[in-house]
Design a protein around this motif. Sequence first.
Motif, mmCIF file in Angstrom:
data_model
loop_
_atom_site.group_PDB
_atom_site.id
_atom_site.type_symbol
_atom_site.label_atom_id
_atom_site.label_comp_id
_atom_site.label_asym_id
_atom_site.label_seq_id
_atom_site.Cartn_x
_atom_site.Cartn_y
_atom_site.Cartn_z
ATOM 1 N N GLU A 434 0.678 -1.267 0.015
ATOM 2 C CA GLU A 434 -0.138 0.103 0.302
ATOM 3 C C GLU A 434 0.779 1.249 -0.080
ATOM 4 O O GLU A 434 0.358 2.066 -0.269
ATOM 5 C CB GLU A 434 -1.006 0.019 1.191
ATOM 6 N N ILE A 435 1.850 1.178 0.382
ATOM 7 C CA ILE A 435 2.921 2.424 0.541
ATOM 8 C C ILE A 435 3.916 2.626 -0.859
ATOM 9 O O ILE A 435 4.320 1.760 -1.581
ATOM 10 C CB ILE A 435 3.847 2.258 1.647
ATOM 11 N N THR A 436 3.189 3.604 -1.406
ATOM 12 C CA THR A 436 3.910 3.995 -2.687
ATOM 13 C C THR A 436 5.509 4.805 -2.091
ATOM 14 O O THR A 436 5.205 5.719 -1.637
ATOM 15 C CB THR A 436 3.373 5.000 -3.567
ATOM 16 N N PRO A 437 6.607 4.184 -2.484
ATOM 17 C CA PRO A 437 7.746 4.681 -1.968
ATOM 18 C C PRO A 437 7.895 6.011 -2.698
ATOM 19 O O PRO A 437 7.649 6.473 -3.817
ATOM 20 C CB PRO A 437 8.774 3.905 -2.612
ATOM 21 N N ASP A 438 8.622 6.880 -1.867
ATOM 22 C CA ASP A 438 8.597 8.307 -1.964
ATOM 23 C C ASP A 438 10.206 8.628 -2.094
ATOM 24 O O ASP A 438 10.917 8.378 -1.021
ATOM 25 C CB ASP A 438 7.869 9.147 -1.104
ATOM 26 N N ARG A 453 13.783 11.979 -12.250
ATOM 27 C CA ARG A 453 12.348 12.177 -11.828
ATOM 28 C C ARG A 453 11.594 10.995 -12.629
ATOM 29 O O ARG A 453 10.944 10.110 -12.642
ATOM 30 C CB ARG A 453 11.654 13.433 -12.147
ATOM 31 N N ARG A 454 12.043 11.160 -14.354
ATOM 32 C CA ARG A 454 11.477 10.231 -15.172
ATOM 33 C C ARG A 454 11.806 8.917 -14.981
ATOM 34 O O ARG A 454 10.911 8.018 -15.086
ATOM 35 C CB ARG A 454 11.715 10.917 -16.589
ATOM 36 N N GLU A 459 9.174 3.623 -12.742
ATOM 37 C CA GLU A 459 9.009 2.742 -11.714
ATOM 38 C C GLU A 459 8.014 2.519 -10.910
ATOM 39 O O GLU A 459 7.836 1.773 -10.029
ATOM 40 C CB GLU A 459 10.414 2.667 -11.081
ATOM 41 N N GLY A 460 7.242 3.615 -10.881
ATOM 42 C CA GLY A 460 6.001 3.691 -9.983
ATOM 43 C C GLY A 460 6.529 4.222 -8.801
ATOM 44 O O GLY A 460 5.477 4.208 -7.925
ATOM 45 N N VAL A 551 18.103 1.578 -5.961
ATOM 46 C CA VAL A 551 17.194 2.389 -5.404
ATOM 47 C C VAL A 551 16.067 1.682 -4.870
ATOM 48 O O VAL A 551 15.690 1.713 -3.912
ATOM 49 C CB VAL A 551 16.522 3.727 -6.346
ATOM 50 N N ARG A 552 15.814 0.594 -5.922
ATOM 51 C CA ARG A 552 15.035 -0.331 -5.551
ATOM 52 C C ARG A 552 15.312 -1.307 -4.295
ATOM 53 O O ARG A 552 14.414 -1.657 -3.363
ATOM 54 C CB ARG A 552 14.694 -1.395 -6.791
#
Lengths: 577, 185
Positions: A434-438, A453-454, A459-460, A551-552
């Motif tokens: 449920e958490i969209t990573p920021d 950013r792009r 990657e969502g 980052v992932r």
Amino acid sequence: MSNIQQLERRLERERQARKAAEAIAEEKTRAIYEANVSLQQLNNRLEELVEQRTAELAAARDEAVRASKAKSDFLASMSHELRTPLNAIIGYSEILLDESEDQVQPQVRPDLEKIRGAGRHLLGLINDILDLSKIEAGKMDLFLETFDVAALLDDVQATVRPLMAENGNTFALHRETQLGMLRSDQTKVRQILLNLVSNAAKFTKDGQITLAARRTRLGAGYGVEFEVSDRGIGMTPEQLSRLFQPFSQADASTTRKYGGTGLGLAITRHFCRILGGDVTVASEFGEGSTFNVIVPDNDSNAAIAAPQPVWEQRVVGTVLVVEDGREGAKSLAEPLTQEGYRVIAAAAGADGLRLAREQKPDAIILDVVNPEFDGWTILRLLKTDAELCDIPVILVTVLGDRDMGFALGAAEHLTKPINPKELLRLLARVQRPEITPDVLIVDDDQSTRGMLRRMLVKEGWRVREAANGAEGLEQLARAVPAVMLLDLIMPEVDGFEVLRAVRQTAAWRDIPVVIVTSKDLSRDELEWLRGHAMDVFQKGAYSRAELIAAVRAMVDAARLASSRTVPTDRGEGKDVA
Amino acid sequence: MKGIVFTEFLEMVEREFSPEIADRLLVGTELASCGIYTSVGTYDHAEMIVLVSRLSRETGIDSHDLMMAFGEYLFRRFKILYPKYFERMNSSFAFLTRIEDYIHVEVHKLYPEAELPTFTYDVPQPGRLVLTYQSTRPFASLAEGLIRGCLAHFGEDADIQVEDLSDGAGTAARFVITQRDTLRE
């Protein structure tokens, strides 16, 4: 009487002579005194002269040091100034290439590839020139660390694989099973191998490039011997003799035909020697070349030792593994228990459903590879059960089944053989879907921010931006991001200050920070950054995929960490492993 | 001329002849120094010539012989006054060949204004030394006396052939010194 007069005369003469002698003595004394005075003055003057000369020399030395520092600063800032726009060129061309796959503009692809290729070439050139100037200035720092040689070889293999396709070459990696750990400068060893392998690929067509590695005794210690061989154009003895000179390739026509700066091998040899080893070459014209690199192990105690994984025993969640065979269950369970998961196993679909109801696991791993074992039914049942449908299910599939799995409600899928890291990553991801990573990007260069950013949005992930360090700190105060990408050279508050502030503030201390910089880092800076940041990316020196992967991994690690706070008192299960 | 030559000369006259004769040399002569000499002073060399010629008149001995005798006397005195210059000198030839490059160099350090004669030398064969005296003053006889004093000091027997090179002025002369042993051979 005359006798007395004669004596008197004689006495008078003696008296006069004595006075004359005294006068001469006095005069001599004065002369000596004056000579002394002038000697003293000369001496003082000499001291003055020496002082003056010393001051002049000191000034000249200071000036030389200043000039040298100015040159270093110039190189550092030039590298920063050149790499930043190049990074944008390469990054945007990658994004466009990616997007051109989806859109109907196949005709622009070759052009985009040329832009990306030229950008990478230019970046390589800049990096090579900087490396060479650093080597020549004696400023090439060594950063010793202990690393796994096999992992390094995997990394090199992954990087060079795309290069092989260009000339229709194949790549073979031969390595001893017991390569163990090596204490050396990992980045330089990697660059040496990449230089040699990409060189081999450049000069070979439709052939095989081989990279071999073995641990070897070097005098009283150990080291690793790498061998890069090809069946390419080879070299004549005359060409060989000039091979490691900077700006010299085998000959001028080589440069025209194959491109390159001729710096790669010069740098390779410098690196090998800085590491205490060397590089040698054997080649026959028309037959191919073999480069041999020796890198000594700087750990004097190092015998052949395998890496020792260390993990703590802690329970971070419960995973139900529904698998047909015990062996398969074990291979899934091992990495999970090592990571601290409690693993319960079910060998049949009915057991799986029962255990899922009883144990309420945090995730279920379901094998649907074996057609005998009706995984699909179990998935359908899980997803239609109101009580169980929220438990994320990771499917172990063959590729063709993927879409069906997603259609039935699986959260993720894995293919066999299972990559333990991938398994853990997916598990972390599905536990907090449920958490969209920021991700917070702190960079003063607008085009770099836009490009990152792009990449990330694709990657969502959600992205926030800050145009400098001060803004970055404001953004942190507003909300804690899952990951922060941080530039170093920024006006006012720079990246070092931001990082220092992050590590000193309790609420921010655990934020994974990835440094993305064009700055030419000194050893001290790199060491400090490695101690304070999760990863350091030199702008342009990485691919988009590498950055995204890093980052992932951090986003997933952050999820994993937060999932560990979930209580795990859910009763007994059947433990395996 | 350095004062020591005068003081040594007068002491020799007093010792070898008599204090009276010494007194008469000084009283009866118009000397710029009024006969007052100190060894550290410097005086006109013409006064020495006047003194020697007066002594010659007083004693009836030839000036040349007197001058030569004074040279021999002066060399003995040098040995007493300046023993430093005799260190490591083991023969007359060794000493005579070092006048120019050693003794005169040392004298110049103490008396930069001193006007010294030059002595060049040549060794045409073993046991023979050709020493050439050259000066602005006529003291070839004094030089010969000094050479003889030197040979005597080292206890050597030698033959000295003197060749005047200044038409009797006494400002230049060649001394061919041949050791007796060499002569006999």
